[in-house]
Design an enzyme around this catalytic site. Structure first.
Site, PDB file in Angstrom:
ATOM      1  N   GLU A   1      -1.126  -5.321   8.577  1.00 51.96           N
ATOM      2  CA  GLU A   1      -0.411  -4.699   9.690  1.00 51.96           C
ATOM      3  C   GLU A   1      -1.071  -5.212  10.958  1.00 51.96           C
ATOM      4  O   GLU A   1      -2.269  -5.029  11.163  1.00 51.96           O
ATOM      5  CB  GLU A   1      -0.461  -3.174   9.551  1.00 51.96           C
ATOM      6  CG  GLU A   1       0.281  -2.742   8.307  1.00 51.96           C
ATOM      7  CD  GLU A   1       0.418  -1.233   8.149  1.00 51.96           C
ATOM      8  OE1 GLU A   1       0.092  -0.484   9.076  1.00 51.96           O
ATOM      9  OE2 GLU A   1       0.876  -0.823   7.057  1.00 51.96           O
TER      10      GLU A   1
ATOM     11  N   ASP B   1       0.840  -1.200   0.000  1.00 46.62           N
ATOM     12  CA  ASP B   1       0.000   0.000   0.000  1.00 46.62           C
ATOM     13  C   ASP B   1       0.878   1.254   0.000  1.00 46.62           C
ATOM     14  O   ASP B   1       0.366   2.377  -0.059  1.00 46.62           O
ATOM     15  CB  ASP B   1      -1.017  -0.008   1.147  1.00 46.62           C
ATOM     16  CG  ASP B   1      -0.376  -0.061   2.521  1.00 46.62           C
ATOM     17  OD1 ASP B   1       0.860  -0.152   2.602  1.00 46.62           O
ATOM     18  OD2 ASP B   1      -1.122  -0.013   3.520  1.00 46.62           O
ATOM     19  N   SER B   2       2.191   1.057  -0.003  1.00 47.64           N
ATOM     20  CA  SER B   2       3.102   2.185  -0.254  1.00 47.64           C
ATOM     21  C   SER B   2       2.801   2.807  -1.616  1.00 47.64           C
ATOM     22  O   SER B   2       3.256   3.908  -1.917  1.00 47.64           O
ATOM     23  CB  SER B   2       4.565   1.712  -0.202  1.00 47.64           C
ATOM     24  OG  SER B   2       4.756   0.588  -1.034  1.00 47.64           O
TER      25      SER B   2
ATOM     26  N   GLU C   1       9.215  -3.887  10.358  1.00 45.83           N
ATOM     27  CA  GLU C   1       9.606  -2.601   9.753  1.00 45.83           C
ATOM     28  C   GLU C   1      10.164  -1.654  10.818  1.00 45.83           C
ATOM     29  O   GLU C   1       9.521  -1.424  11.859  1.00 45.83           O
ATOM     30  CB  GLU C   1       8.384  -1.962   9.060  1.00 45.83           C
ATOM     31  CG  GLU C   1       8.694  -0.606   8.423  1.00 45.83           C
ATOM     32  CD  GLU C   1       7.655  -0.137   7.419  1.00 45.83           C
ATOM     33  OE1 GLU C   1       6.736  -0.901   7.080  1.00 45.83           O
ATOM     34  OE2 GLU C   1       7.778   1.016   6.958  1.00 45.83           O
TER      35      GLU C   1
ATOM     36  N   ASP D   1      -0.895  -6.261  -0.200  1.00 47.00           N
ATOM     37  CA  ASP D   1      -1.238  -5.623   1.070  1.00 47.00           C
ATOM     38  C   ASP D   1      -2.741  -5.484   1.237  1.00 47.00           C
ATOM     39  O   ASP D   1      -3.455  -5.129   0.285  1.00 47.00           O
ATOM     40  CB  ASP D   1      -0.646  -4.200   1.089  1.00 47.00           C
ATOM     41  CG  ASP D   1       0.479  -4.074   2.094  1.00 47.00           C
ATOM     42  OD1 ASP D   1       0.579  -4.912   3.006  1.00 47.00           O
ATOM     43  OD2 ASP D   1       1.265  -3.120   1.956  1.00 47.00           O
TER      44      ASP D   1
ATOM     45  N   LYS E   1      -0.937  -9.518   3.155  1.00 48.97           N
ATOM     46  CA  LYS E   1      -0.183  -8.963   4.288  1.00 48.97           C
ATOM     47  C   LYS E   1      -1.074  -7.981   5.045  1.00 48.97           C
ATOM     48  O   LYS E   1      -1.747  -7.165   4.424  1.00 48.97           O
ATOM     49  CB  LYS E   1       1.081  -8.254   3.791  1.00 48.97           C
ATOM     50  CG  LYS E   1       1.837  -7.536   4.915  1.00 48.97           C
ATOM     51  CD  LYS E   1       3.240  -7.153   4.518  1.00 48.97           C
ATOM     52  CE  LYS E   1       3.360  -5.834   3.790  1.00 48.97           C
ATOM     53  NZ  LYS E   1       2.881  -4.663   4.557  1.00 48.97           N
TER      54      LYS E   1
HETATM   55  O1  KIV Z   1       3.514  -1.054   1.656  1.00 51.66           O
HETATM   56  C1  KIV Z   1       4.674  -1.441   1.561  1.00 51.66           C
HETATM   57  O2  KIV Z   1       5.370  -1.220   0.573  1.00 51.66           O
HETATM   58  C2  KIV Z   1       5.242  -2.179   2.680  1.00 51.66           C
HETATM   59  C3  KIV Z   1       6.720  -2.317   2.683  1.00 51.66           C
HETATM   60  C4  KIV Z   1       7.318  -1.064   3.144  1.00 51.66           C
HETATM   61  C5  KIV Z   1       7.161  -3.482   3.461  1.00 51.66           C
HETATM   62  O3  KIV Z   1       4.543  -2.595   3.555  1.00 51.66           O
END
Ligand code: KIV
Length: 275
Positions: free
Chosen positions: A126, A56-57, A193, A95, A124
């Site tokens: 959090e 989600d970056s 992280e 994510d 993934k």
């Molecule tokens: O969203 C993302 O790119 C991430 C990485 C920083 C691990 O969670």
């Protein structure tokens, strides 16, 4: 039927959770990167990246937001689908964006979307002790899960900035307990992280599942970075753990190959990239 079995004997069999577990057991470092489009996906595959994350970056590096909070399920699915189309060997993780897993039922529904519409093989989220039930619920439905601990960017407004986590003793102890609990609940990978290198090493020793770090020191099972950071596309001040792999590379493909080599031969991260 069972094409995977035929591919197992090929020169570059696709990576799966068993491959990642074996890499941990054999002490082979796992090279991971984020990716958001098909052209870069082809390049990452060619450079032998093991795991690709549609993070989600994307809210920050693609959409230009200050945080990952505005990212939606539809955004991640769109990017995951176009990355999946171009990947062959790397293991694809997507994510779960902000508030897409606020209940276990919502998490299951959205994880299924990431897999069926986005082509992801693992999701993934959090996580902390509050997500144990959700991770257990997903795992009980045979969904591969990566738990994300340490700095959790979706919580940025609650924690007051992007800060190193687990610095004091109680926070470090809690993170170790959370990591153990998440793995016991069924997480197949734990991602850490922005934490002290020593804590990254301790959690990695404690867990049987692979531990991937971003700013978590050298003694984790694998490293992940944001693709645009290693290619020096991101402007402005970068986090301490970022290394510019375009330096002396000549091409983005060579830069990614250099990153994979540096992760495998343990020359990245160096002391200056660690907390
Ligand atoms: O969203 C993302 O790119 C991430 C990485 C920083 C691990 O969670």
């Amino acid at each position: 039927m069972y094409t995977q079995l035929q591919l197992r004997g090929s020169a570059r069999p696709p990576v799966n959770v068993a491959t990642l577990g074996k890499m941990k057991a054999d002490g082979e470092k796992i090279a991971c990167l984020t990716c958001y489009d098909a052209s870069f996906a082809v390049l990452l595959d060619e450079a032998d990246v093991d795991l690709v994350l549609v993070g989600d970056s994307l809210g920050m590096v693609i959409q230009g937001h200050d945080t990952t909070v505005p990212v939606t399920m539809d955004h991640v699915i769109y990017h995951s689908r176009i990355v999946a189309r171009a990947l062959y060997r790397p293991f694809l993780v997507a994510d779960m964006p902000f508030m897409s897993y606020s209940s276990k039922e919502q998490a299951l529904q959205n994880a299924v979307r990431l897999m069926q519409e986005g082509g992801a093989k693992m999701v993934k989220l959090e996580s902390g002790s509050g997500q144990l039930e959700t991770v257990e619920f997903l795992a009980s439905h045979d969904i591969a899960v990566c738990a994300h601990l340490g700095l959790k960017p979706q919580s940025v407004h609650k924690i007051g900035g992007f800060r190193v986590q687990g610095r004091d003793e109680e926070a470090a102890r809690q993170m170790i307990r959370d990591a153990q609990a998440l793995a016991s609940a069924g997480a197949d990978i734990v991602l850490l992280e922005c934490i002290p290198a020593e804590l990254g090493a301790m959690i990695t020793r404690e867990l049987e599942v692979p531990v991937i770090g971003i700013g978590a020191g050298p003694d984790v099972d694998g490293q992940i970075l944001v693709l645009y950071d290693i290619l020096d596309i991101t402007t402005g001040r970068k986090p301490r753990f970022v290394r510019n792999f375009m330096d002396g590379a000549g091409s983005p493909l060579q830069a990614v190959k250099n990153y994979v080599r540096a992760v495998k031969d343990r020359s990245y991260p160096a002391a200056e990239h660690c907390f």
